[in-house]
Design a protein around this motif. Structure first.
Motif, mmCIF file in Angstrom:
data_model
loop_
_atom_site.group_PDB
_atom_site.id
_atom_site.type_symbol
_atom_site.label_atom_id
_atom_site.label_comp_id
_atom_site.label_asym_id
_atom_site.label_seq_id
_atom_site.Cartn_x
_atom_site.Cartn_y
_atom_site.Cartn_z
ATOM 1 N N ARG A 190 149.239 -17.886 -30.333
ATOM 2 C CA ARG A 190 148.006 -18.061 -29.597
ATOM 3 C C ARG A 190 147.289 -19.165 -30.485
ATOM 4 O O ARG A 190 145.904 -18.844 -30.561
ATOM 5 C CB ARG A 190 147.501 -16.682 -29.370
ATOM 6 C CG ARG A 190 148.144 -15.754 -28.318
ATOM 7 C CD ARG A 190 147.119 -14.675 -28.211
ATOM 8 N NE ARG A 190 146.996 -14.025 -29.232
ATOM 9 C CZ ARG A 190 147.706 -12.889 -29.883
ATOM 10 N NH1 ARG A 190 148.819 -12.779 -29.200
ATOM 11 N NH2 ARG A 190 147.450 -12.305 -30.952
ATOM 12 N N GLN A 239 150.445 -28.565 -26.441
ATOM 13 C CA GLN A 239 149.885 -29.886 -26.790
ATOM 14 C C GLN A 239 150.509 -30.635 -27.790
ATOM 15 O O GLN A 239 150.137 -31.911 -28.205
ATOM 16 C CB GLN A 239 148.268 -29.312 -27.063
ATOM 17 C CG GLN A 239 147.720 -28.934 -25.718
ATOM 18 C CD GLN A 239 146.163 -28.567 -26.222
ATOM 19 O OE1 GLN A 239 145.895 -28.556 -27.116
ATOM 20 N NE2 GLN A 239 145.395 -27.804 -24.900
ATOM 21 N N THR A 250 155.039 -26.160 -21.170
ATOM 22 C CA THR A 250 154.331 -26.352 -20.084
ATOM 23 C C THR A 250 154.697 -27.490 -19.304
ATOM 24 O O THR A 250 154.139 -27.649 -18.338
ATOM 25 C CB THR A 250 152.987 -26.986 -20.605
ATOM 26 O OG1 THR A 250 153.068 -27.806 -21.654
ATOM 27 C CG2 THR A 250 152.309 -25.701 -21.351
ATOM 28 N N ASP A 266 150.834 -23.906 -26.155
ATOM 29 C CA ASP A 266 150.132 -24.522 -25.066
ATOM 30 C C ASP A 266 150.671 -25.845 -24.705
ATOM 31 O O ASP A 266 149.930 -26.554 -23.786
ATOM 32 C CB ASP A 266 148.764 -24.656 -25.520
ATOM 33 C CG ASP A 266 148.187 -25.306 -26.598
ATOM 34 O OD1 ASP A 266 149.422 -26.033 -27.361
ATOM 35 O OD2 ASP A 266 147.379 -25.372 -27.261
#
Length: 272
Positions: A162, A122, A77, A120
């Motif tokens: 996911r 994170q 990301t 993601d």
């Protein structure tokens, strides 16, 4: 006889003449002066070495480590965020093009040899030869949790496509799965007879594939730990697996081995 002899002699002279080339002054295009000191000595077995200063066109040079580097991962990301780990027992978060910014992950008891960002971006998982996995919150740089269980060094770490479910292969022939948000153990997969050298979730997240030094590929159900298929023996690899990837449609596993071969396996049927 004499005529024939003369003809034969003339023929020999012609052959000799054809093998020799004579240059005249008007055949020379240009002369180049060569300094004999620059030429290697005749019979010198050592090749001449020339130091050529080539420009360094690197975009960024990170020098935080003090030992060999074993692993590198880039954030999915943040295009400039990178994590590295190595034999100095350290891990670092740093940014490409920002030489004045770097965050050191506290030193481990042993080498950091596997890193992976969650899908993601994170979380960052850091696996070491000490058998532990540390999970870091990327935004704050704080340690979220430490995951243990394996009885040997961590070979690799992978995230579920996911979610914050983490998978890791170990030198002790097992594969472990945790919920990183809660820091809790979910499952352990055993059956391999050697180091679990490679593995991953399928892109749809429904299956796990793992490869081992025992020259086998195993296909698992992540929910209940069931071993769905064991792929080994002829016509499969004859030596330990070294790498594995899975096609984007989650149907095929492609494996590489120490036996210099690559095989393609149908994940649904387990057939090579």
């Amino acid at each position: 006889m004499n005529a024939e002899g003369e003809g034969m002699n003339n023929s020999s002279d012609d052959e000799r003449d054809e093998g020799e080339i004579y240059l005249e002054e008007n055949d020379i295009i240009d002369e180049i002066n060569v300094d004999e000191e620059d030429l290697p000595d005749v019979g010198d077995d050592n090749e001449a070495e020339y130091d050529v200063d080539e420009p360094d066109d690197s975009i960024h040079l990170f020098t935080g480590h003090q030992g060999e580097l074993y692993t590198v991962a880039s954030s999915p990301t943040d295009a400039v965020l990178v994590a590295t780990g190595g034999g100095d027992d350290k891990g670092f978060l740093w940014k490409i093009g920002q030489g004045d910014w770097a965050q050191e992950l506290p030193a481990r008891r042993d080498s950091v040899n596997s890193l992976a960002f969650s899908s993601d971006g994170q979380l960052l998982a850091s696996g070491g030869l000490d058998g532990l996995i540390q999970v870091w919150d990327v935004s704050s740089g704080s340690l979220k949790c430490t995951l243990d269980g394996p009885g040997g060094g961590i070979e690799w770490v992978k995230w579920h496509p996911r979610g914050h479910v983490l998978l890791a292969g170990s030198e002790d022939s097992t594969i472990w799965m945790w919920n990183a948000d809660k820091g809790t153990y979910l499952n352990m997969f055993s059956g391999h007879g050697g180091n679990v050298t490679c593995g991953d979730f399928t892109p749809d997240g429904k299956t796990i594939c793992s490869g081992s030094d025992d020259a086998s590929l195993r296909i698992w159900n992540p929910k209940n730990g069931e071993n769905l298929h064991v792929v080994r023996g002829h016509p499969y690899h004859t030596e330990g697996l070294t790498c594995l990837t899975i096609t984007s449609d989650s149907t095929l596993a492609i494996t590489g081995s120490k036996d210099n071969s690559v095989h393609v396996v149908n994940i649904t049927t387990g057939r090579v």
